[in-house]
Design a protein around this motif. Structure first.
Motif, mmCIF file in Angstrom:
data_model
loop_
_atom_site.group_PDB
_atom_site.id
_atom_site.type_symbol
_atom_site.label_atom_id
_atom_site.label_comp_id
_atom_site.label_asym_id
_atom_site.label_seq_id
_atom_site.Cartn_x
_atom_site.Cartn_y
_atom_site.Cartn_z
ATOM 1 N N HIS A 60 0.967 -1.138 0.000
ATOM 2 C CA HIS A 60 0.048 -0.003 0.127
ATOM 3 C C HIS A 60 0.968 1.143 0.038
ATOM 4 C CE1 HIS A 60 -3.612 -2.109 0.730
ATOM 5 N NE2 HIS A 60 -3.084 -3.017 1.487
ATOM 6 N N SER A 61 0.500 2.405 -0.786
ATOM 7 C CA SER A 61 1.338 3.360 -1.000
ATOM 8 C C SER A 61 0.770 4.396 0.204
ATOM 9 C CB SER A 61 1.141 3.945 -2.158
ATOM 10 O OG SER A 61 1.626 5.320 -2.324
ATOM 11 N N LEU A 62 1.580 5.276 0.779
ATOM 12 C CA LEU A 62 1.530 6.273 1.632
ATOM 13 C C LEU A 62 1.249 7.599 1.115
ATOM 14 C CD1 LEU A 62 4.073 5.493 4.678
ATOM 15 C CD2 LEU A 62 1.615 4.782 4.363
ATOM 16 N N CYS A 63 1.653 7.546 -0.624
ATOM 17 C CA CYS A 63 1.120 8.720 -1.085
ATOM 18 C C CYS A 63 -0.418 9.189 -1.190
ATOM 19 C CB CYS A 63 1.729 8.579 -2.639
ATOM 20 S SG CYS A 63 3.400 8.456 -2.844
ATOM 21 N N ARG A 64 -0.602 10.561 -1.431
ATOM 22 C CA ARG A 64 -2.102 10.815 -1.584
ATOM 23 C C ARG A 64 -2.852 10.125 -2.713
ATOM 24 N NH1 ARG A 64 0.234 15.506 0.972
ATOM 25 N NH2 ARG A 64 1.832 15.399 -0.352
ATOM 26 N N ASP A 65 -4.096 10.235 -2.713
ATOM 27 C CA ASP A 65 -4.795 9.638 -3.589
ATOM 28 C C ASP A 65 -4.496 9.776 -5.084
ATOM 29 O OD1 ASP A 65 -6.957 8.418 -4.934
ATOM 30 O OD2 ASP A 65 -8.449 10.024 -4.389
ATOM 31 N N ARG A 66 -4.348 8.589 -5.733
ATOM 32 C CA ARG A 66 -3.844 8.727 -7.011
ATOM 33 C C ARG A 66 -4.986 8.170 -7.965
ATOM 34 N NH1 ARG A 66 1.463 7.486 -7.936
ATOM 35 N NH2 ARG A 66 2.911 8.803 -6.599
ATOM 36 N N THR A 67 -6.045 8.481 -7.727
ATOM 37 C CA THR A 67 -7.247 8.244 -8.416
ATOM 38 C C THR A 67 -7.383 9.241 -9.548
ATOM 39 O OG1 THR A 67 -8.977 8.941 -6.994
ATOM 40 C CG2 THR A 67 -8.467 6.785 -6.813
ATOM 41 N N VAL A 68 -6.832 10.339 -9.441
ATOM 42 C CA VAL A 68 -6.894 11.397 -10.298
ATOM 43 C C VAL A 68 -5.616 11.463 -11.145
ATOM 44 C CG1 VAL A 68 -8.416 12.688 -8.675
ATOM 45 C CG2 VAL A 68 -6.006 13.176 -8.641
ATOM 46 N N ASP A 69 -5.712 12.356 -12.124
ATOM 47 C CA ASP A 69 -4.461 12.513 -13.005
ATOM 48 C C ASP A 69 -3.560 13.104 -12.239
ATOM 49 O OD1 ASP A 69 -5.754 11.346 -15.384
ATOM 50 O OD2 ASP A 69 -6.784 13.246 -15.842
ATOM 51 N N ILE A 70 -2.044 12.623 -12.663
ATOM 52 C CA ILE A 70 -1.031 13.392 -11.904
ATOM 53 C C ILE A 70 -0.636 14.512 -12.763
ATOM 54 C CG2 ILE A 70 1.232 12.880 -10.995
ATOM 55 C CD1 ILE A 70 0.589 9.814 -10.827
ATOM 56 N N PHE A 71 -0.951 15.463 -12.344
ATOM 57 C CA PHE A 71 -0.229 16.702 -13.055
ATOM 58 C C PHE A 71 -0.588 17.900 -11.890
ATOM 59 C CE2 PHE A 71 -4.933 16.975 -14.003
ATOM 60 C CZ PHE A 71 -5.289 18.298 -13.908
ATOM 61 N N VAL A 72 0.524 18.771 -12.027
ATOM 62 C CA VAL A 72 0.521 20.029 -11.130
ATOM 63 C C VAL A 72 -0.481 21.163 -11.663
ATOM 64 C CG1 VAL A 72 1.831 22.073 -9.872
ATOM 65 C CG2 VAL A 72 2.872 19.569 -10.510
ATOM 66 N N ARG A 73 -1.454 21.315 -10.839
ATOM 67 C CA ARG A 73 -2.238 22.679 -11.156
ATOM 68 C C ARG A 73 -1.933 23.914 -10.521
ATOM 69 N NH1 ARG A 73 -7.757 22.477 -13.031
ATOM 70 N NH2 ARG A 73 -7.676 20.336 -12.378
ATOM 71 N N ALA A 74 -1.505 24.899 -11.216
ATOM 72 C CA ALA A 74 -0.987 26.051 -10.661
ATOM 73 C C ALA A 74 -2.125 27.099 -10.012
ATOM 74 C CB ALA A 74 -0.054 27.022 -11.458
ATOM 75 N N ALA A 75 -2.295 27.154 -8.948
ATOM 76 C CA ALA A 75 -3.497 28.026 -8.199
ATOM 77 C C ALA A 75 -3.245 29.462 -8.570
ATOM 78 C CB ALA A 75 -3.705 27.530 -6.754
ATOM 79 N N ALA A 76 -4.137 30.321 -8.936
ATOM 80 C CA ALA A 76 -3.846 31.661 -9.010
ATOM 81 C C ALA A 76 -4.008 32.570 -7.614
ATOM 82 C CB ALA A 76 -5.084 32.426 -9.915
ATOM 83 N N VAL A 77 -3.021 33.302 -7.464
ATOM 84 C CA VAL A 77 -3.255 34.173 -6.284
ATOM 85 C C VAL A 77 -3.226 35.523 -6.917
ATOM 86 C CG1 VAL A 77 -1.999 32.383 -4.911
ATOM 87 C CG2 VAL A 77 -0.582 34.130 -6.138
ATOM 88 N N THR A 78 -3.316 36.692 -5.779
ATOM 89 C CA THR A 78 -3.440 38.065 -6.085
ATOM 90 C C THR A 78 -2.190 38.553 -5.319
ATOM 91 O OG1 THR A 78 -5.010 38.364 -4.601
ATOM 92 C CG2 THR A 78 -5.929 38.120 -6.791
ATOM 93 N N GLY A 79 -1.874 39.689 -5.841
ATOM 94 C CA GLY A 79 -0.698 40.380 -5.378
ATOM 95 C C GLY A 79 0.521 39.763 -5.433
ATOM 96 N N ASP A 80 1.576 40.049 -4.496
ATOM 97 C CA ASP A 80 3.048 39.556 -4.950
ATOM 98 C C ASP A 80 3.018 37.843 -4.439
ATOM 99 O OD1 ASP A 80 3.853 41.912 -5.425
ATOM 100 O OD2 ASP A 80 4.527 42.531 -3.056
ATOM 101 N N MET A 81 3.784 37.461 -4.933
ATOM 102 C CA MET A 81 3.883 35.750 -5.011
ATOM 103 C C MET A 81 4.654 35.648 -3.620
ATOM 104 S SD MET A 81 2.780 34.322 -7.620
ATOM 105 C CE MET A 81 3.802 32.629 -7.863
ATOM 106 N N PRO A 82 4.306 34.476 -2.842
ATOM 107 C CA PRO A 82 4.896 34.214 -1.738
ATOM 108 C C PRO A 82 6.410 33.804 -1.922
ATOM 109 C CG PRO A 82 3.515 32.281 -2.611
ATOM 110 C CD PRO A 82 3.380 33.411 -3.251
ATOM 111 N N THR A 83 7.081 34.368 -0.545
ATOM 112 C CA THR A 83 8.556 34.105 -0.718
ATOM 113 C C THR A 83 9.144 33.179 0.484
ATOM 114 O OG1 THR A 83 9.012 36.039 0.714
ATOM 115 C CG2 THR A 83 9.127 36.529 -1.910
ATOM 116 N N ASP A 84 7.995 32.879 1.240
ATOM 117 C CA ASP A 84 8.212 31.895 2.326
ATOM 118 C C ASP A 84 7.452 30.598 2.313
ATOM 119 O OD1 ASP A 84 8.153 30.744 4.822
ATOM 120 O OD2 ASP A 84 7.688 32.541 5.872
ATOM 121 N N PRO A 85 8.340 29.509 2.057
ATOM 122 C CA PRO A 85 7.420 28.099 2.129
ATOM 123 C C PRO A 85 6.443 27.898 3.159
ATOM 124 C CG PRO A 85 9.881 27.661 2.126
ATOM 125 C CD PRO A 85 9.769 29.419 2.602
ATOM 126 N N ASN A 86 6.427 28.655 4.299
ATOM 127 C CA ASN A 86 5.268 28.494 5.064
ATOM 128 C C ASN A 86 4.281 29.455 4.880
ATOM 129 O OD1 ASN A 86 6.829 26.717 6.784
ATOM 130 N ND2 ASN A 86 8.044 28.178 7.206
#
Length: 215
Positions: free
Chosen positions: A1-27
């Protein structure tokens, strides 16, 4: 069994849109709006020297964009934080995000091991001993070379904490170096691939963990 997230969906990165400046902090809490996608990595066993026992077997990726920039948050596990030490026979930890230089109108992609002469690739390159991140190009493994200093446009940070690397990398969606840089377009499927090196596991050059092309 895999500990990864649900793989029933296509594997691709969906870039979410944000307003204002981009984050510079991983948190930055805005990263929570971007789906986290797990990509498997396997040992590179096609070209010598091969790596049959890689220690890094997955990478997790999130993406955000605004009207001007795109940013990736890339996370992978590595039990040891390694910088090159020839006396101890330790190499640099390293990571590469790979893109095609140009998007194809059809299904063709560059060869997944650093491209080919007809279809070059564009690399976001980090190594533990280097300052910051660099843009490279390649037309096959062993051909990779950094872009000229005036063309370098990546911004980012890398953190290591409790056996885990977190890489935040940003770039403008479009650049003036169209011969060497991918130009990001909204609502497009864009090929992306990954390579990871654990320096304490003897990984350097061809000895690495790799992914197939994803989107």
């Amino acid at each position: 069994h895999s500990l990864c997230r649900d793989r029933t969906v296509d594997i691709f990165v969906r870039a979410a849109a944000v307003t204002g400046d981009m984050p510079t902090d991983p948190n930055d809490p805005r990263w929570a709006s971007a789906p986290a996608i797990d990509f498997p990595l396997v040992g590179q066993i096609i070209q010598d020297p091969r790596q049959f026992t890689p220690s890094i077997d997955a990478v997790t990726v999130r993406a955000l964009h605004n009207a001007r920039e795109i940013a990736l948050l890339v996370v992978w596990d590595d039990r040891t934080q390694s910088k090159a030490n020839p006396e101890a026979k330790i190499d640099d930890d390293a990571f590469v995000v790979q893109w095609p230089v140009r998007l194809s109108e059809g299904p063709e992609k560059p060869y997944f091991l650093y491209g080919d002469p007809a279809r070059p690739v564009y690399l976001w390159h980090w190594t533990a001993s280097a300052e910051g991140l660099s843009e490279f190009n390649a037309t096959g493994f062993g051909t990779e070379s950094p872009q000229q200093q005036e063309s370098q446009g990546l911004q980012g940070t890398v953190q290591y904490n409790h056996g885990r690397y977190t890489l935040l990398v940003r770039r403008t969606l479009t650049t003036g170096d169209r011969d060497n840089d991918l130009q990001f377009e909204e609502a497009k499927f864009i090929p992306v691939g990954f390579s990871a090196w654990d320096g304490s596991n003897g990984e350097t050059g061809n000895k690495r963990a790799i992914s197939a092309w994803y989107f």
